[in-house]
Structure formats: structure tokens, C-alpha cells
Design a protein around this motif. Structure first.
Motif, mmCIF file in Angstrom:
data_model
loop_
_atom_site.group_PDB
_atom_site.id
_atom_site.type_symbol
_atom_site.label_atom_id
_atom_site.label_comp_id
_atom_site.label_asym_id
_atom_site.label_seq_id
_atom_site.Cartn_x
_atom_site.Cartn_y
_atom_site.Cartn_z
ATOM 1 N N SER A 1 7.867 13.491 -8.434
ATOM 2 C CA SER A 1 9.385 13.603 -7.965
ATOM 3 C C SER A 1 9.721 14.449 -7.140
ATOM 4 O O SER A 1 9.144 15.840 -7.235
ATOM 5 C CB SER A 1 10.534 13.639 -9.111
ATOM 6 N N GLY A 2 10.326 14.324 -6.047
ATOM 7 C CA GLY A 2 10.603 15.404 -5.054
ATOM 8 C C GLY A 2 9.310 15.738 -4.157
ATOM 9 O O GLY A 2 9.583 16.897 -3.396
ATOM 10 N N TRP B 1 9.739 4.479 5.184
ATOM 11 C CA TRP B 1 11.089 4.471 5.485
ATOM 12 C C TRP B 1 11.863 3.129 5.142
ATOM 13 O O TRP B 1 13.065 3.086 4.619
ATOM 14 C CB TRP B 1 11.295 4.750 6.902
ATOM 15 N N LEU B 2 11.022 2.090 5.384
ATOM 16 C CA LEU B 2 11.435 0.668 4.981
ATOM 17 C C LEU B 2 11.642 0.662 3.529
ATOM 18 O O LEU B 2 12.750 -0.051 3.195
ATOM 19 C CB LEU B 2 10.376 -0.445 5.512
ATOM 20 N N ILE B 3 10.693 1.116 2.711
ATOM 21 C CA ILE B 3 10.669 0.865 1.348
ATOM 22 C C ILE B 3 11.870 1.800 0.908
ATOM 23 O O ILE B 3 12.787 1.405 0.038
ATOM 24 C CB ILE B 3 9.720 1.433 0.657
ATOM 25 N N GLN B 4 12.063 2.945 1.361
ATOM 26 C CA GLN B 4 13.512 3.782 1.022
ATOM 27 C C GLN B 4 14.791 3.214 1.410
ATOM 28 O O GLN B 4 15.559 3.245 0.760
ATOM 29 C CB GLN B 4 12.969 5.295 1.633
ATOM 30 N N LYS C 1 13.662 7.465 -2.898
ATOM 31 C CA LYS C 1 14.513 8.428 -1.816
ATOM 32 C C LYS C 1 14.557 9.742 -2.207
ATOM 33 O O LYS C 1 14.990 10.523 -1.165
ATOM 34 C CB LYS C 1 15.973 7.760 -1.926
ATOM 35 N N ASP C 2 13.959 10.143 -3.233
ATOM 36 C CA ASP C 2 13.690 11.573 -3.670
ATOM 37 C C ASP C 2 12.690 12.162 -2.685
ATOM 38 O O ASP C 2 12.500 13.508 -2.619
ATOM 39 C CB ASP C 2 13.699 11.680 -5.023
ATOM 40 N N LYS C 3 11.674 11.550 -2.173
ATOM 41 C CA LYS C 3 10.591 11.806 -1.406
ATOM 42 C C LYS C 3 10.842 12.085 0.046
ATOM 43 O O LYS C 3 11.683 11.421 0.659
ATOM 44 C CB LYS C 3 9.303 10.871 -1.816
ATOM 45 N N THR C 4 10.391 12.895 0.568
ATOM 46 C CA THR C 4 10.405 13.388 2.027
ATOM 47 C C THR C 4 9.372 12.950 2.817
ATOM 48 O O THR C 4 8.221 13.398 2.398
ATOM 49 C CB THR C 4 10.783 14.862 2.262
ATOM 50 N N ILE C 5 9.458 12.088 3.825
ATOM 51 C CA ILE C 5 8.220 11.461 4.592
ATOM 52 C C ILE C 5 8.288 12.410 5.970
ATOM 53 O O ILE C 5 8.937 12.610 6.726
ATOM 54 C CB ILE C 5 8.615 10.270 5.193
ATOM 55 N N TYR D 1 0.995 -1.130 -0.037
ATOM 56 C CA TYR D 1 0.240 -0.126 0.080
ATOM 57 C C TYR D 1 0.975 1.152 0.145
ATOM 58 O O TYR D 1 0.590 2.069 -0.725
ATOM 59 C CB TYR D 1 -0.915 0.049 1.252
ATOM 60 N N SER D 2 1.890 1.167 0.881
ATOM 61 C CA SER D 2 2.807 2.230 0.776
ATOM 62 C C SER D 2 3.753 2.560 -0.502
ATOM 63 O O SER D 2 3.888 3.710 -0.899
ATOM 64 C CB SER D 2 3.970 2.357 1.936
ATOM 65 N N TYR D 3 3.870 1.324 -1.105
ATOM 66 C CA TYR D 3 4.624 1.561 -2.246
ATOM 67 C C TYR D 3 3.711 2.271 -3.385
ATOM 68 O O TYR D 3 4.342 3.216 -4.079
ATOM 69 C CB TYR D 3 4.960 0.167 -2.634
ATOM 70 N N ASN D 4 2.415 1.875 -3.316
ATOM 71 C CA ASN D 4 1.637 2.495 -4.303
ATOM 72 C C ASN D 4 1.400 3.834 -4.071
ATOM 73 O O ASN D 4 1.291 4.768 -5.053
ATOM 74 C CB ASN D 4 0.085 1.933 -4.226
ATOM 75 N N GLU D 5 1.319 4.377 -2.818
ATOM 76 C CA GLU D 5 1.280 5.755 -2.347
ATOM 77 C C GLU D 5 2.338 6.346 -2.927
ATOM 78 O O GLU D 5 2.343 7.551 -3.620
ATOM 79 C CB GLU D 5 1.057 5.946 -0.781
ATOM 80 N N LEU D 6 3.745 6.086 -2.770
ATOM 81 C CA LEU D 6 4.639 6.550 -3.051
ATOM 82 C C LEU D 6 4.870 6.626 -4.688
ATOM 83 O O LEU D 6 5.242 7.504 -5.335
ATOM 84 C CB LEU D 6 6.004 5.764 -2.570
#
Length: 381
Positions: free
Chosen positions: A181-182, A197-200, A207-211, A171-176
Motif C-alpha cells: 500500500s502506498g 492510469w487506466l486501471i486507477q 489509487k493509493d499507488k503513485t505512478i 499484466y499491469s494489474y498484476n504488477e500493482l
């Protein structure tokens, strides 16, 4: 005949008593139980600690059962407080005690205020076989303190342990995947934040996204880390003259929105109160709500996400028991994507049938009660 029936009833009652045994206490996001179960488990695990006062597993489960008992009793922390006090006398110089003491302070169970002292002591004693559930707390603690490198290592270990819910990760993968980008992702809640964070860190993706964890904005070290990460200056409580924490949080999020505009996304699971100030400027793009000062065709973006970016086939079958949170997120697709069905019914019947099957199965494969399932499925008609 009556005597035979009586003996049978007594035998069943006796079997029920014998069947009572201490069970591992999981977080409610993994497996939800009611207050009666936690209360029973609290007593069973306490008895185990009395039998063997050095049994760290028993102490950990006793405290967790007491903690969830307290949680379900309208914030009465007495059970959790009592458990941690007893533990401090039995196993004070152990990883388990320091970990539980850190949790007790974090949750306000009345044993002081210096949670960092216990956290760092526990991390110095970190065993090779870290209990799976502890990773959650350590990843959050290190992120909250702005210790990005230490958090990244812990998140990688957590991912590689293979113990995190596959459905929550997907689910988190799909959100991201639906973000630009960014992008800046804002949410609250373990199942929304931690898997990102686990996916990144575990998979090296997005990793270009800020959580951004909204509740962590209250912590100075986290604000300082975010200032550096995003090259912004978040307001400080002392300088703003804020009349409530809600107003302060709103000012911090507004600072992020002012700087990044349409790169800001809120998870659809974010508390509505958190998003309230910007609700007129939030557009549903599938699993996320995107901030935009100007209207645009968000349904076209939602269709793109469903057709090109989201991985949805996992909703059809699960090959292992799923967390409660994972099941609820699977059902969430039906709530968030239902409005695409009328479009597909008119323009692409094959796509309509494909999506309908996914959404219906995603709901039916959960352990939600039948009434709740039917309430969600009614939105697909």
C-alpha cells in the motif's frame, strides 16, 4: 505448358499489385511492421491525400506511416517533416492537423517548438469519436503537464472505450497487485505506464499507488505535480550543477528513494540504465524489482504474489487478437518467474505443474518467432 505457367505467374503478379491498398497505421506496440511496409503505406496514403486533400483519415495515416518510416531509418525525420508540412497547407484548421503537429514537435520533426499550442488547440476541437490511438497521446500529455484531473477523465474515457489491450491491462494489474500500500511505481514506456492510469481511473483500483514516469521528470510541470503529490522537493537542473541529464535523473530518483525507501518499485521492463545506480539494492518480487537497503527473502514474497495476488489464468487463452506489447508481456512471465519452478518441484509438485503450464502457454501463444520462443522456454527446464 510453358505458356500456361507464364500466364499463371503473370496472374499472380497482377493479383499482388491489385492487393496493395492503404491500411490503417497502428502503433508498433499494437502491431509491428517492417520499413518496407511503412514505406509502401506512406506512398498509398499520400496518393489518397492528393485524390482528396480534405480527407483527414488519409492525412493522419500518411503522417503516421511517414513517422514510422523516419523512426526506422536511423532518426532521419525528413519523411515525417514533409508529411506534416503538406498537411499544414491542406487542412490547417482541423483536429487532425493540430494533433499531428503536436506529435511532430514532440518527436522532433522540425516544425517548431511550441507543441502545447497545437495540443491545446486539438483538445478544444476534440471530436466525440476520438480515434482510439489518440487517447494514448492525450493521457500522456495531460499527465506530463501535471493536469491530474484532465488526465483522469481522459484515462477513464480510454478505459471505457474498450480498445486497450486486455493482456497489457492484466499484466499491469498484476504488477500493482504485488505492491505494498502506498507504493511508488517507477517505469518508462507506454505499455508500462499508461495501463496503470487506466486501471486507477477506469476501474478505481490501486489509487493509493503513485505512478512515476521517469522520462517525464525532465518536464517542470510534471516535477511540480510530483512534488505536491509526494510532498517532496525534487532537485532543479539549474541549482544542482549536474554534468549530464543522466546524473540529474539519478538525483531525482534518489530523492524519491531517500524519502520512501522500501515502498519504491521499478518495473522489470524499466531501462537497465535507469536502475543501474541501485542494482545492488533491487530485489525481484515477481514482475517488479523492489528497493531495499537490507537483504530479505524476496522469493517468499514472489511466491505469495504468484499464489495469492497475481491473476494468471488469462495466459492460457486469448479471445481476441492481442497487441504486440501484450504478447511480449505474456512471454515475460516465463523470464521473471522461472526461478520459482525449482522450489515448487521440490515442495509442491502440483503448483509446479500449474505454473509450468501457464508459463509455457504464455510463450507459445505469442507471435514471437520459433527461435525466440525456444530461447525463453529453455529457461524453464
Amino acid at each position: 505448358m510453358k505458356k500456361v505457367l507464364l500466364i499463371a505467374v503473370l496472374a499472380l503478379q497482377g493479383f499482388g499489385i491489385m492487393a496493395q491498398k492503404p491500411e490503417r497505421i497502428e502503433s508498433p506496440i499494437i502491431s509491428e511492421k517492417d520499413s518496407v511496409w511503412y514505406e509502401e503505406q506512406k506512398g498509398l496514403w499520400k496518393a489518397q491525400t492528393q485524390k482528396d486533400p480534405t480527407d483527414e483519415t488519409a492525412w493522419r495515416n500518411y503522417y503516421k506511416a511517414a513517422r514510422y518510416t523516419s523512426w526506422l531509418s536511423n532518426e532521419d525525420n525528413s519523411a515525417a517533416h514533409q508529411a506534416i508540412v503538406e498537411m499544414s497547407q491542406a487542412i490547417p484548421d482541423t483536429y487532425t492537423y493540430n494533433f499531428c503537429a503536436f506529435n511532430a514537435i514532440k518527436l522532433g520533426h522540425g516544425i517548431g517548438t511550441d507543441g502545447d499550442k497545437y495540443a491545446e488547440a486539438a483538445l478544444r476541437m476534440l471530436p466525440d469519436d476520438v480515434p482510439d490511438a489518440d487517447y494514448n497521446d492525450w493521457v500522456c500529455y495531460l499527465a506530463m503537464k501535471g493536469q491530474e484531473e484532465r488526465m483522469a477523465k481522459m484515462a477513464k474515457h480510454y478505459f471505457e472505450s474498450g480498445t486497450y489491450s486486455e493482456n497489457v491491462l492484466r499484466y499491469s494489474y498484476n504488477e500493482l497487485a504485488g505492491m505494498a500500500s502506498g507504493g511508488i511505481y517507477i517505469a518508462n514506456g507506454d505499455a508500462a505506464i499508461i495501463p496503470k492510469w487506466l486501471i486507477q481511473e477506469g476501474m478505481g483500483l490501486s489509487k493509493d499507488k503513485t505512478i512515476v514516469c521517469a522520462p517525464f521528470l525532465a518536464v517542470k510541470e510534471y516535477r511540480e505535480w510530483l512534488n505536491r503529490k509526494l510532498n517532496i522537493v525534487l532537485p532543479e537542473w539549474e541549482e544542482g550543477g549536474f554534468d549530464s541529464y543522466e546524473a540529474y535523473e539519478r538525483a531525482m530518483l534518489q530523492t524519491i528513494i531517500d524519502r520512501f525507501g522500501s515502498k519504491v518499485y521499478f518495473s522489470a521492463t524499466t531501462y537497465s540504465k535507469t536502475m543501474e545506480p541501485w542494482k545492488e539494492c533491487l530485489y525481484n518480487e515477481g514482475l517488479l524489482l523492489k528497493y531495499s537497503a537490507k537483504p530479505y527473502d524476496n522469493l517468499a514474497v514472489k511466491r505469495r504474489n504468484v499464489e495469492e495476488r497475481y491473476q494468471l489464468e488469462y495466459l492460457l487463452v486469448s479471445f481476441r487478437p492481442e497487441w504486440t506489447a501484450g504478447q511480449r508481456l505474456s512471454a515475460n512471465y516465463a523470464v521473471l518467474l522461472a526461478d520459482l519452478l525449482p522450489y515448487y518441484a521440490q515442495h509442491d509438485r502440483k503448483r509446479h505443474d500449474w505454473l509450468m503450464r501457464l508459463l509455457v502457454t504464455g510463450v507459445q501463444n505469442t507471435s514471437l518467432n520459433e527461435e525466440h520462443k525456444q530461447g525463453i522456454l529453455a529457461q524453464l527446464k
